[in-house]
Design an enzyme around this catalytic site. Structure first.
Site, PDB file in Angstrom:
ATOM      1  N   CYS A 114      -0.827  -6.284  10.704  1.00 32.45           N
ATOM      2  CA  CYS A 114       0.093  -5.559   9.817  1.00 32.45           C
ATOM      3  C   CYS A 114       1.536  -6.025   9.959  1.00 32.45           C
ATOM      4  O   CYS A 114       2.327  -5.935   9.028  1.00 32.45           O
ATOM      5  CB  CYS A 114       0.005  -4.057  10.072  1.00 32.45           C
ATOM      6  N   HIS A 277       5.825  -1.338   5.795  1.00 27.98           N
ATOM      7  CA  HIS A 277       4.439  -1.787   5.660  1.00 27.98           C
ATOM      8  C   HIS A 277       3.614  -0.629   5.123  1.00 27.98           C
ATOM      9  O   HIS A 277       3.735   0.504   5.584  1.00 27.98           O
ATOM     10  CB  HIS A 277       3.909  -2.231   7.026  1.00 27.98           C
ATOM     11  N   ASN A 307      -3.857  -0.440   1.871  1.00 26.74           N
ATOM     12  CA  ASN A 307      -3.204  -1.194   2.935  1.00 26.74           C
ATOM     13  C   ASN A 307      -3.669  -2.647   2.844  1.00 26.74           C
ATOM     14  O   ASN A 307      -4.823  -2.955   3.106  1.00 26.74           O
ATOM     15  CB  ASN A 307      -3.581  -0.594   4.296  1.00 26.74           C
TER      16      ASN A 307
END
Length: 350
Positions: A114, A277, A307
């Site tokens: 991530c 993020h 995501n």
């Protein structure tokens, strides 16, 4: 002073939309259950055979390169962030270099999940500042859908992730109020197994926070790397302790954002745009509240894309810019937290 600036930006998301209701065909879940826990309404899934992490990256890169006013032949270095590469090895950087017919330039692959794009951007920034390269292509691209557990057993992880790619071209600038001001990178491996994909791996199926996954003492060596038992016991899918990740993220996100602001003499109210993020809408909303930011100071698109890990920041940054929410000289902060744990931030003037 030479700084690095984003000279061009592009994104690519697959055409195939998978809604929360669509997922009900594969697992015991609901639109309400997913929205309440993640804020996600839908995500994009790449074509199973027609699209890869690299091909999506190429589409995003073409747009970024064109917007930078250069050609693929002008790129002199590649930094490619992903946790879902086309191959175990080699990395996607060289595959993209080959397909885009670039010169024999360096290609670096970043595996920080991530936080991958933030780490990749930091690397590119240093190369630009030192004068080593002048046109660096930085990419975040993910094809998660190919490796998720689409059953009720895996729903806590599988409903979260989507596919897509984002890319930027980094160039030097000497203009006042333009470019990256600073980058800040951190890690803490103490809880590495809280968010991880253990197999296949060279740990010989012995390491999972100190727990033995399976007894392969007398098994052939090859089976210690990958076996039928791993598949049968669902040990080949991502593992996540959601509450533990959430607890850590809501501390480290605002911490690393404030670190960047303080370093450069700013406070949260000075921000024109925060691009976090896109891990979980609840996390982003908590961070916004902690920093006292208005809705127009934070950009979230996890509702549409889920995501997309290393791709989430460049996709969101590109979309915010395309919608006119980021303008020249705006103070922009990019921040990420993810597996490792790793986290980081980038503060820049657009």
């Amino acid at each position: 002073m030479i700084r690095s600036k984003i000279a061009g930006i592009g994104k690519y998301v697959p055409e195939n939309i998978m809604t929360n209701d669509d997922l009900k065909e594969y697992m015991d879940t609901s639109d309400e259950w997913i929205r309440e826990r993640t804020g996600i309404q839908e995500r994009r899934y790449a074509h199973r055979t027609g699209e890869t992490t690299t091909t999506m990256a190429i589409e995003a890169s073409k747009i970024a390169i064109e917007r930078a006013g250069i050609t693929a032949a002008d790129i002199d270095f590649i930094v490619f962030a992903t946790l879902s590469p086309d191959y175990y090895f080699p990395g996607c950087g060289v595959l993209l270099q080959r397909e885009m017919k670039m010169k024999e330039i360096g290609a670096l692959d970043v595996r920080n999940q991530c936080s991958g794009f933030v780490y990749a951007l930091s690397i590119a920034d240093q190369f630009i500042r030192t004068g080593t390269y002048k046109n660096i292509l930085v990419i975040g691209s993910e094809k998660h859908s190919f490796g998720l557990d689409f059953s009720t057993r895996g729903r806590n992880v599988s409903v979260i992730f989507g596919d897509g790619a984002g890319a930027v071209v980094m160039q030097p600038t000497e203009k006042e109020k333009q470019g990256i001001l600073s980058t800040h990178l951190h890690s803490d491996g103490e809880s590495a197994e809280v968010l991880a994909m253990f197999n296949p791996g060279t740990h010989a199926n012995h390491w999972n926070g100190g727990k033995v996954l399976a007894d392969f003492k007398n098994a052939p060596i090859g089976e210690m790397f990958f076996s039928h038992e791993m598949v049968e016991k669902a040990q080949v899918f991502p593992n996540m302790d959601g509450p533990a990740v959430f607890k850590k993220a809501i501390v480290k996100f605002p911490e690393v954002i404030n670190e960047a602001l303080t370093k450069n003499g700013y406070k949260p109210s000075d921000l024109d745009m925060l691009i976090p993020h896109q891990a979980n809408l609840r996390i982003a909303q908590f961070v916004q509240q902690q920093l006292g930011l208005r809705d127009d100071q934070v950009f979230n698109n996890i509702q549409k894309y889920g995501n997309t890990t290393a791709a989430s920041i460049p996709i969101a940054l590109c979309e915010a810019w395309e919608e006119g929410k980021i303008k020249e000289h705006d103070l922009v902060c990019l921040a990420a937290f993810g597996s490792g744990f790793t986290w980081g931030s980038v503060l820049l003037n657009w």
